[in-house]
Design a protein around this motif. Sequence first.
Motif, PDB file in Angstrom:
ATOM      1  N   GLN A 153      79.363   6.410 -10.138  1.00  0.00           N
ATOM      2  CA  GLN A 153      78.346   5.519 -10.702  1.00  0.00           C
ATOM      3  C   GLN A 153      78.227   5.725 -12.208  1.00  0.00           C
ATOM      4  OE1 GLN A 153      75.395   6.952  -7.812  1.00  0.00           O
ATOM      5  NE2 GLN A 153      74.881   4.808  -7.395  1.00  0.00           N
ATOM      6  N   ALA A 154      78.317   6.982 -12.641  1.00  0.00           N
ATOM      7  CA  ALA A 154      78.249   7.276 -14.072  1.00  0.00           C
ATOM      8  C   ALA A 154      79.428   6.637 -14.805  1.00  0.00           C
ATOM      9  CB  ALA A 154      78.229   8.786 -14.299  1.00  0.00           C
ATOM     10  N   ALA A 155      80.612   6.720 -14.220  1.00  0.00           N
ATOM     11  CA  ALA A 155      81.798   6.137 -14.845  1.00  0.00           C
ATOM     12  C   ALA A 155      81.671   4.628 -14.953  1.00  0.00           C
ATOM     13  CB  ALA A 155      83.042   6.511 -14.044  1.00  0.00           C
ATOM     14  N   GLN A 156      81.157   3.997 -13.905  1.00  0.00           N
ATOM     15  CA  GLN A 156      80.972   2.549 -13.942  1.00  0.00           C
ATOM     16  C   GLN A 156      79.962   2.161 -15.012  1.00  0.00           C
ATOM     17  OE1 GLN A 156      80.191  -0.759 -10.608  1.00  0.00           O
ATOM     18  NE2 GLN A 156      78.383   0.511 -10.944  1.00  0.00           N
ATOM     19  N   ALA A 157      78.874   2.917 -15.104  1.00  0.00           N
ATOM     20  CA  ALA A 157      77.847   2.616 -16.093  1.00  0.00           C
ATOM     21  C   ALA A 157      78.392   2.771 -17.509  1.00  0.00           C
ATOM     22  CB  ALA A 157      76.639   3.530 -15.888  1.00  0.00           C
ATOM     23  N   ARG A 158      79.215   3.805 -17.728  1.00  0.00           N
ATOM     24  CA  ARG A 158      79.816   4.002 -19.048  1.00  0.00           C
ATOM     25  C   ARG A 158      80.698   2.809 -19.417  1.00  0.00           C
ATOM     26  NH1 ARG A 158      82.375   8.132 -17.999  1.00  0.00           N
ATOM     27  NH2 ARG A 158      81.069   9.789 -18.882  1.00  0.00           N
ATOM     28  N   GLU A 159      81.505   2.360 -18.464  1.00  0.00           N
ATOM     29  CA  GLU A 159      82.410   1.235 -18.730  1.00  0.00           C
ATOM     30  C   GLU A 159      81.629  -0.052 -19.009  1.00  0.00           C
ATOM     31  OE1 GLU A 159      84.933   0.987 -15.356  1.00  0.00           O
ATOM     32  OE2 GLU A 159      85.996   2.867 -15.784  1.00  0.00           O
ATOM     33  N   ARG A 160      80.576  -0.283 -18.244  1.00  0.00           N
ATOM     34  CA  ARG A 160      79.794  -1.500 -18.438  1.00  0.00           C
ATOM     35  C   ARG A 160      79.052  -1.464 -19.778  1.00  0.00           C
ATOM     36  NH1 ARG A 160      79.608  -4.926 -14.445  1.00  0.00           N
ATOM     37  NH2 ARG A 160      77.777  -5.935 -15.347  1.00  0.00           N
ATOM     38  N   HIS A 161      78.571  -0.284 -20.158  1.00  0.00           N
ATOM     39  CA  HIS A 161      77.889  -0.158 -21.455  1.00  0.00           C
ATOM     40  C   HIS A 161      78.874  -0.397 -22.598  1.00  0.00           C
ATOM     41  CE1 HIS A 161      74.887   1.074 -24.326  1.00  0.00           C
ATOM     42  NE2 HIS A 161      75.651   2.063 -24.769  1.00  0.00           N
ATOM     43  N   ALA A 162      80.072   0.135 -22.467  1.00  0.00           N
ATOM     44  CA  ALA A 162      81.099  -0.058 -23.496  1.00  0.00           C
ATOM     45  C   ALA A 162      81.493  -1.531 -23.589  1.00  0.00           C
ATOM     46  CB  ALA A 162      82.319   0.804 -23.197  1.00  0.00           C
ATOM     47  N   PHE A 163      81.636  -2.183 -22.439  1.00  0.00           N
ATOM     48  CA  PHE A 163      81.989  -3.606 -22.437  1.00  0.00           C
ATOM     49  C   PHE A 163      80.883  -4.426 -23.099  1.00  0.00           C
ATOM     50  CE2 PHE A 163      81.820  -7.850 -20.583  1.00  0.00           C
ATOM     51  CZ  PHE A 163      83.113  -8.288 -20.819  1.00  0.00           C
ATOM     52  N   ARG A 164      79.632  -4.074 -22.820  1.00  0.00           N
ATOM     53  CA  ARG A 164      78.512  -4.785 -23.437  1.00  0.00           C
ATOM     54  C   ARG A 164      78.556  -4.653 -24.965  1.00  0.00           C
ATOM     55  NH1 ARG A 164      73.257  -3.289 -25.103  1.00  0.00           N
ATOM     56  NH2 ARG A 164      71.716  -4.987 -24.931  1.00  0.00           N
ATOM     57  N   ALA A 165      78.876  -3.451 -25.453  1.00  0.00           N
ATOM     58  CA  ALA A 165      78.959  -3.241 -26.893  1.00  0.00           C
ATOM     59  C   ALA A 165      80.028  -4.135 -27.517  1.00  0.00           C
ATOM     60  CB  ALA A 165      79.244  -1.770 -27.194  1.00  0.00           C
ATOM     61  N   VAL A 166      81.174  -4.234 -26.838  1.00  0.00           N
ATOM     62  CA  VAL A 166      82.253  -5.103 -27.325  1.00  0.00           C
ATOM     63  C   VAL A 166      81.804  -6.560 -27.301  1.00  0.00           C
ATOM     64  CG1 VAL A 166      84.576  -5.953 -26.837  1.00  0.00           C
ATOM     65  CG2 VAL A 166      84.075  -3.503 -26.649  1.00  0.00           C
ATOM     66  N   ARG A 167      81.128  -6.948 -26.226  1.00  0.00           N
ATOM     67  CA  ARG A 167      80.650  -8.337 -26.105  1.00  0.00           C
ATOM     68  C   ARG A 167      79.669  -8.686 -27.221  1.00  0.00           C
ATOM     69  NH1 ARG A 167      76.189 -10.489 -24.217  1.00  0.00           N
ATOM     70  NH2 ARG A 167      75.408  -8.612 -23.178  1.00  0.00           N
ATOM     71  N   LEU A 168      78.739  -7.783 -27.498  1.00  0.00           N
ATOM     72  CA  LEU A 168      77.746  -8.042 -28.544  1.00  0.00           C
ATOM     73  C   LEU A 168      78.401  -8.109 -29.925  1.00  0.00           C
ATOM     74  CD1 LEU A 168      74.751  -5.808 -27.393  1.00  0.00           C
ATOM     75  CD2 LEU A 168      75.023  -8.287 -27.146  1.00  0.00           C
ATOM     76  N   GLU A 169      79.381  -7.232 -30.154  1.00  0.00           N
ATOM     77  CA  GLU A 169      80.075  -7.245 -31.438  1.00  0.00           C
ATOM     78  C   GLU A 169      80.846  -8.544 -31.626  1.00  0.00           C
ATOM     79  OE1 GLU A 169      81.365  -6.315 -35.124  1.00  0.00           O
ATOM     80  OE2 GLU A 169      79.840  -5.257 -33.948  1.00  0.00           O
ATOM     81  N   GLN A 170      81.498  -9.015 -30.555  1.00  0.00           N
ATOM     82  CA  GLN A 170      82.227 -10.267 -30.643  1.00  0.00           C
ATOM     83  C   GLN A 170      81.272 -11.429 -30.878  1.00  0.00           C
ATOM     84  OE1 GLN A 170      85.701 -10.803 -30.593  1.00  0.00           O
ATOM     85  NE2 GLN A 170      84.919 -12.753 -31.363  1.00  0.00           N
ATOM     86  N   ALA A 171      80.124 -11.403 -30.215  1.00  0.00           N
ATOM     87  CA  ALA A 171      79.130 -12.460 -30.410  1.00  0.00           C
ATOM     88  C   ALA A 171      78.632 -12.464 -31.850  1.00  0.00           C
ATOM     89  CB  ALA A 171      77.967 -12.268 -29.443  1.00  0.00           C
ATOM     90  N   ALA A 172      78.449 -11.269 -32.426  1.00  0.00           N
ATOM     91  CA  ALA A 172      78.000 -11.179 -33.818  1.00  0.00           C
ATOM     92  C   ALA A 172      79.056 -11.745 -34.768  1.00  0.00           C
ATOM     93  CB  ALA A 172      77.683  -9.732 -34.177  1.00  0.00           C
ATOM     94  N   ARG A 173      80.329 -11.423 -34.498  1.00  0.00           N
ATOM     95  CA  ARG A 173      81.399 -11.959 -35.351  1.00  0.00           C
ATOM     96  C   ARG A 173      81.489 -13.474 -35.230  1.00  0.00           C
ATOM     97  NH1 ARG A 173      84.371  -7.264 -33.623  1.00  0.00           N
ATOM     98  NH2 ARG A 173      85.393  -8.498 -32.018  1.00  0.00           N
ATOM     99  N   ASP A 174      81.359 -13.978 -34.008  1.00  0.00           N
ATOM    100  CA  ASP A 174      81.408 -15.423 -33.807  1.00  0.00           C
ATOM    101  C   ASP A 174      80.251 -16.103 -34.536  1.00  0.00           C
ATOM    102  OD1 ASP A 174      83.603 -15.040 -32.239  1.00  0.00           O
ATOM    103  OD2 ASP A 174      82.548 -15.282 -30.320  1.00  0.00           O
ATOM    104  N   ASN A 175      79.078 -15.481 -34.463  1.00  0.00           N
ATOM    105  CA  ASN A 175      77.917 -16.055 -35.137  1.00  0.00           C
ATOM    106  C   ASN A 175      78.099 -16.048 -36.650  1.00  0.00           C
ATOM    107  OD1 ASN A 175      75.108 -17.084 -34.934  1.00  0.00           O
ATOM    108  ND2 ASN A 175      74.618 -15.230 -36.067  1.00  0.00           N
TER     109      ASN A 175
END
Length: 221
Positions: A153-175
Amino acid sequence: MPTTPPDELTRLIDAALPQTQCTRCDYPDCAAYARALARGEAGIDQCPPGGAEGVARLAALTGQPVRPLNPAHGSEGPLRLAVIDEAWCIGCTLCIKACPVDCIVGAPKLMHTVVAAQCTGCELCIPACPVDCIALVDAGGARTGWAAWSPAQAAQARERHAFRAVRLEQAARDNDARLAAKAEAKLVDLPAHSRHTDPAVLDRKRAVIEAALARARARQR
């Protein structure tokens, strides 16, 4: 004192944390807490989700003596999951934005729901909800700390948190790209007699555009 290189020690500490991303340690996420621990800037007693076993793990890695959790950061407890009262949800999306592992699904003005298998019980969605329609339910029974939370569960949470960070960064660049394109279009669309080729004037216009982009990036953080 440990002789492990700082980067490797940070990695080992991060791997020993439950990855709930709850911020109760006073750091924005588990990785930031791990970095602070590796630098000696944080205590090993600041992670309630890890509980007493978590403190013992961090003590072994850092060479510090085991000590009780600092009550200022909370207390060890069972795993609790967020549940949204669908009858009261107004679809504001604030809980979606607050979730550090993207486990809340929904759309503006539509009912939201929590994917229980992905929820870390971080509680960050609770204060974000303007209509108090989110509650926490006990999912760990008598088990607490790491006994109620698995490495998988910890590994899954780490991966999802990392993916969210990438998603937010991409959204910021797109904006940023959209804002820059709109600003450029406004300059291009000015009537010919209104366009000023004075370098000082152009520099001021560029400064205004860059300031707007900086404000947009700051809002995305």
